[in-house]
Design a protein around this motif. Structure first.
Motif, PDB file in Angstrom:
ATOM      1  N   ALA A  90      13.131   3.430  -9.720  1.00 51.45           N
ATOM      2  CA  ALA A  90      11.746   5.129  -9.205  1.00 51.45           C
ATOM      3  C   ALA A  90      10.507   5.010 -10.265  1.00 51.45           C
ATOM      4  CB  ALA A  90      12.322   5.779  -9.230  1.00 51.45           C
ATOM      5  N   ILE A  91       9.930   4.725 -10.094  1.00 50.49           N
ATOM      6  CA  ILE A  91       8.557   4.789 -11.594  1.00 50.49           C
ATOM      7  C   ILE A  91       7.581   6.238 -11.227  1.00 50.49           C
ATOM      8  CG2 ILE A  91       6.761   3.964 -12.138  1.00 50.49           C
ATOM      9  CD1 ILE A  91       9.298   2.766 -13.508  1.00 50.49           C
ATOM     10  N   LEU A  92       7.157   6.863 -11.081  1.00 50.55           N
ATOM     11  CA  LEU A  92       6.776   7.874 -10.763  1.00 50.55           C
ATOM     12  C   LEU A  92       5.401   9.035 -11.712  1.00 50.55           C
ATOM     13  CD1 LEU A  92       6.106  10.411  -8.767  1.00 50.55           C
ATOM     14  CD2 LEU A  92       7.651  11.271  -9.938  1.00 50.55           C
ATOM     15  N   THR A  93       4.461   8.391 -11.060  1.00 52.33           N
ATOM     16  CA  THR A  93       3.754   9.162 -12.554  1.00 52.33           C
ATOM     17  C   THR A  93       2.757  10.654 -11.106  1.00 52.33           C
ATOM     18  OG1 THR A  93       1.706   8.209 -11.651  1.00 52.33           O
ATOM     19  CG2 THR A  93       3.132   7.562 -14.213  1.00 52.33           C
ATOM     20  N   VAL A  94       2.906  11.588 -12.193  1.00 49.05           N
ATOM     21  CA  VAL A  94       2.123  12.845 -11.312  1.00 49.05           C
ATOM     22  C   VAL A  94       1.026  13.546 -12.017  1.00 49.05           C
ATOM     23  CG1 VAL A  94       2.826  15.158 -10.018  1.00 49.05           C
ATOM     24  CG2 VAL A  94       4.273  12.808  -9.827  1.00 49.05           C
ATOM     25  N   PRO A 126      -2.536   1.583 -14.927  1.00 46.16           N
ATOM     26  CA  PRO A 126      -1.580   2.360 -15.299  1.00 46.16           C
ATOM     27  C   PRO A 126      -2.261   2.824 -16.909  1.00 46.16           C
ATOM     28  CG  PRO A 126      -1.062   0.106 -16.282  1.00 46.16           C
ATOM     29  CD  PRO A 126      -2.105  -0.030 -15.245  1.00 46.16           C
ATOM     30  N   PRO A 127      -1.256   4.847 -17.320  1.00 43.68           N
ATOM     31  CA  PRO A 127      -1.856   5.169 -17.834  1.00 43.68           C
ATOM     32  C   PRO A 127      -2.049   4.760 -19.340  1.00 43.68           C
ATOM     33  CG  PRO A 127      -1.257   6.547 -16.462  1.00 43.68           C
ATOM     34  CD  PRO A 127      -0.909   4.976 -15.886  1.00 43.68           C
ATOM     35  N   THR A 128      -2.017   4.601 -19.827  1.00 43.71           N
ATOM     36  CA  THR A 128      -2.344   3.458 -21.469  1.00 43.71           C
ATOM     37  C   THR A 128      -1.364   4.526 -22.510  1.00 43.71           C
ATOM     38  OG1 THR A 128      -4.455   4.195 -22.737  1.00 43.71           O
ATOM     39  CG2 THR A 128      -3.939   2.437 -21.256  1.00 43.71           C
ATOM     40  N   ASP A 129      -0.977   5.899 -21.778  1.00 44.63           N
ATOM     41  CA  ASP A 129       0.345   6.611 -22.853  1.00 44.63           C
ATOM     42  C   ASP A 129       1.099   7.536 -22.786  1.00 44.63           C
ATOM     43  OD1 ASP A 129      -1.416   8.597 -21.548  1.00 44.63           O
ATOM     44  OD2 ASP A 129      -2.252  10.153 -23.430  1.00 44.63           O
ATOM     45  N   GLY A 130       2.418   7.927 -22.428  1.00 48.58           N
ATOM     46  CA  GLY A 130       2.902   8.444 -21.492  1.00 48.58           C
ATOM     47  C   GLY A 130       3.707   7.446 -21.483  1.00 48.58           C
ATOM     48  N   PRO A 131       4.744   8.003 -20.864  1.00 58.27           N
ATOM     49  CA  PRO A 131       6.358   7.344 -20.626  1.00 58.27           C
ATOM     50  C   PRO A 131       6.351   5.979 -20.308  1.00 58.27           C
ATOM     51  CG  PRO A 131       7.193   9.336 -20.195  1.00 58.27           C
ATOM     52  CD  PRO A 131       5.284   9.560 -20.585  1.00 58.27           C
ATOM     53  N   LEU A 132       4.517   5.697 -18.826  1.00 56.29           N
ATOM     54  CA  LEU A 132       4.876   4.521 -18.457  1.00 56.29           C
ATOM     55  C   LEU A 132       4.318   3.443 -19.781  1.00 56.29           C
ATOM     56  CD1 LEU A 132       4.086   5.695 -14.757  1.00 56.29           C
ATOM     57  CD2 LEU A 132       5.590   4.456 -15.574  1.00 56.29           C
ATOM     58  N   TRP A 139       3.074  -1.202 -10.311  1.00 54.08           N
ATOM     59  CA  TRP A 139       3.896  -0.567 -11.524  1.00 54.08           C
ATOM     60  C   TRP A 139       4.159   0.692 -10.876  1.00 54.08           C
ATOM     61  CZ3 TRP A 139       1.733   4.599 -12.101  1.00 54.08           C
ATOM     62  CH2 TRP A 139       0.719   4.915 -11.904  1.00 54.08           C
ATOM     63  N   ALA A 140       3.259   1.447  -9.290  1.00 51.74           N
ATOM     64  CA  ALA A 140       4.486   2.522  -9.074  1.00 51.74           C
ATOM     65  C   ALA A 140       4.887   1.994  -7.765  1.00 51.74           C
ATOM     66  CB  ALA A 140       3.035   3.806  -8.566  1.00 51.74           C
ATOM     67  N   SER A 141       4.890   0.442  -7.826  1.00 52.25           N
ATOM     68  CA  SER A 141       5.843   0.325  -6.086  1.00 52.25           C
ATOM     69  C   SER A 141       7.349   1.048  -5.525  1.00 52.25           C
ATOM     70  CB  SER A 141       6.018  -1.066  -6.110  1.00 52.25           C
ATOM     71  OG  SER A 141       4.638  -1.441  -6.160  1.00 52.25           O
ATOM     72  N   GLY A 142       7.356   1.382  -4.693  1.00 52.12           N
ATOM     73  CA  GLY A 142       8.592   1.854  -3.586  1.00 52.12           C
ATOM     74  C   GLY A 142      10.001   1.172  -4.271  1.00 52.12           C
ATOM     75  N   MET A 143      10.577   1.155  -4.574  1.00 47.68           N
ATOM     76  CA  MET A 143      11.684  -0.075  -5.393  1.00 47.68           C
ATOM     77  C   MET A 143      12.732   1.145  -4.778  1.00 47.68           C
ATOM     78  SD  MET A 143       9.853  -1.625  -8.250  1.00 47.68           S
ATOM     79  CE  MET A 143      11.860  -2.385  -8.234  1.00 47.68           C
ATOM     80  N   LEU A 144      14.130   0.541  -4.762  1.00 46.22           N
ATOM     81  CA  LEU A 144      15.778   1.382  -4.219  1.00 46.22           C
ATOM     82  C   LEU A 144      16.091   1.028  -5.558  1.00 46.22           C
ATOM     83  CD1 LEU A 144      17.419   2.083  -2.426  1.00 46.22           C
ATOM     84  CD2 LEU A 144      18.371   0.059  -1.941  1.00 46.22           C
ATOM     85  N   GLY A 145      15.990   1.982  -6.088  1.00 45.33           N
ATOM     86  CA  GLY A 145      17.155   2.663  -7.672  1.00 45.33           C
ATOM     87  C   GLY A 145      16.147   2.299  -8.571  1.00 45.33           C
ATOM     88  N   MET A 179       0.185  -4.559 -21.446  1.00 47.83           N
ATOM     89  CA  MET A 179      -0.669  -3.251 -21.134  1.00 47.83           C
ATOM     90  C   MET A 179      -1.252  -2.828 -21.315  1.00 47.83           C
ATOM     91  SD  MET A 179      -0.345  -3.384 -17.688  1.00 47.83           S
ATOM     92  CE  MET A 179       1.529  -4.049 -16.725  1.00 47.83           C
ATOM     93  N   ARG A 180      -2.398  -3.964 -21.733  1.00 45.25           N
ATOM     94  CA  ARG A 180      -3.995  -2.947 -22.219  1.00 45.25           C
ATOM     95  C   ARG A 180      -5.098  -3.480 -21.792  1.00 45.25           C
ATOM     96  NH1 ARG A 180      -1.561  -6.202 -26.527  1.00 45.25           N
ATOM     97  NH2 ARG A 180      -2.982  -8.000 -26.162  1.00 45.25           N
ATOM     98  N   PRO A 181      -5.783  -2.792 -21.719  1.00 45.06           N
ATOM     99  CA  PRO A 181      -6.855  -2.565 -21.049  1.00 45.06           C
ATOM    100  C   PRO A 181      -7.732  -3.940 -21.519  1.00 45.06           C
ATOM    101  CG  PRO A 181      -7.133  -0.249 -21.401  1.00 45.06           C
ATOM    102  CD  PRO A 181      -5.561  -1.061 -22.046  1.00 45.06           C
TER     103      PRO A 181
END
Length: 340
Positions: free
Chosen positions: A18-22, A216-222, A10-16, A203-205
């Motif tokens: 962009a999925i980012l979690t920090v 991936p996180p279960t809350d927030g934008p993603l 879900w955080a793979s590098g992609m051209l155009g 996308m659930r445990p």
């Protein structure tokens, strides 16, 4: 473009795409639609700007002064990606970051989320907001096209442009770097699979896809189904947008324009063969130079130690570019007033 992370598709590098979690930076979680901005939100400079069709776009502003800067994140990124530049920009002038339709706290928009719809939304927001124009647009990655279309349609609303690592012709890049192209295709496929699962509510445990995608996180934008649906639609081929972009080449007039191009791209961690790295970087730089040349006052600035999300990796480069464009706009206004 982000480095490939095999264990987290879900955080793979992609051209155009962009999925980012920090984890160290705050993100804006999606909330239920509101009919009004609360006092606390108003104190934080947050607003829900109502478009002509009744949908609302989330806008978060800080600072004072003119021109007002509008921050538009790249594909798959919401307004929280600007957290390392907005506080500094607010010391220079009024600065607002917004979430496109379906992102962050903004209402979803009608499909497809192509460049025509995105430009219409941005233009509608600029016309409806209480913030003062003309505006300086700061557009990251794929948001470049939206900014260019808006500038072409309503140059009177735009005081300047900063384009943060806009893209290049993907087919040309694939020809130059076939090894990189294969890695890119694999990363894109994996990421899109996970985003589709998010959009479908899978996308659930406990679900195999949740483990496959790196839990991936279960809350927030993603975790937002609306945002995932928007990202999927924005990533679809956009023939009308390509036509708009071709017509816009060389037609931005004398708008104050700075193009920031990341230097540290296409490394081995992105799947490129050693012999491909420099040719790919050269092609990316040439594309940025061509975009800069679409204005008689355009310039390109290369940003070392940045791979794509310059506002996060090298925020000072964005801050400096905005300061320069804002100062040019102020100088032009003052000159215009003195001669009128």
């Amino acid at each position: 473009m982000f480095s490939q992370q095999p264990n987290r598709p879900w955080a793979s590098g992609m051209l155009g795409l962009a999925i980012l979690t920090v984890s160290a930076e705050p993100t804006i979680s999606r909330q239920e639609p509101q009919t009004a901005v609360s006092p606390d939100e108003a104190a934080r400079g947050e607003a829900m700007v109502v478009l002509p069709d009744g949908r609302r776009l989330h806008l978060k502003c800080s600072g004072t002064g003119e021109p007002t800067v509008i921050l538009d994140a790249g594909l798959g990124l919401d307004s929280s990606v600007w957290t390392r530049v907005q506080p500094e920009l607010a010391e220079i002038t009024r600065t607002c970051a917004y979430d496109r339709a379906g992102y962050g706290q903004s209402d979803p928009g009608p499909l497809p989320r192509d460049s025509a719809h995105r430009a219409s939304d941005l233009l509608g927001m600029l016309e409806a907001t209480v913030e003062n124009g003309p505006f300086v647009l700061v557009a990251h990655s794929a948001a470049e096209l939206t900014a260019r279309i808006v500038t072409e349609r309503r140059p009177d609303l735009i005081a300047g442009l900063i384009l943060v690592d806009p893209g290049a012709d993907l087919e040309r890049l694939k020809t130059i770097g076939p090894v990189w192209a294969a890695a890119y295709a694999a990363g894109q496929s994996a990421a899109l699979k996970c985003i589709r699962a998010t959009a479908a509510g899978e996308m659930r445990p406990g679900n195999p896809i949740y483990v496959e995608c790196g839990s991936p996180p279960t809350d927030g934008p993603l975790a937002s189904r609306e945002m995932a649906a928007a990202v999927l639609s924005e990533n679809e081929p956009d023939s009308a947008g390509i036509d708009e972009r071709q017509r816009a080449q060389g037609s931005l007039g004398d708008v104050s324009l700075i193009v920031l191009t990341a230097e540290n791209k296409f490394g081995a961690n992105e799947g490129a063969a050693p012999a491909e790295t420099q040719p790919l970087r050269r092609a990316w730089s040439e594309a940025g130079a061509m975009i800069a040349a679409s204005s008689s006052r355009g310039e390109q600035r290369m940003v070392p130690e940045a791979s794509h999300v310059i506002q996060f990796e090298q925020p000072q480069a964005v801050i400096d570019a905005v300061r320069d464009v804002v100062e040019r706009a102020r100088s032009g206004t003052e000159s215009g007033e003195s001669t009128s």
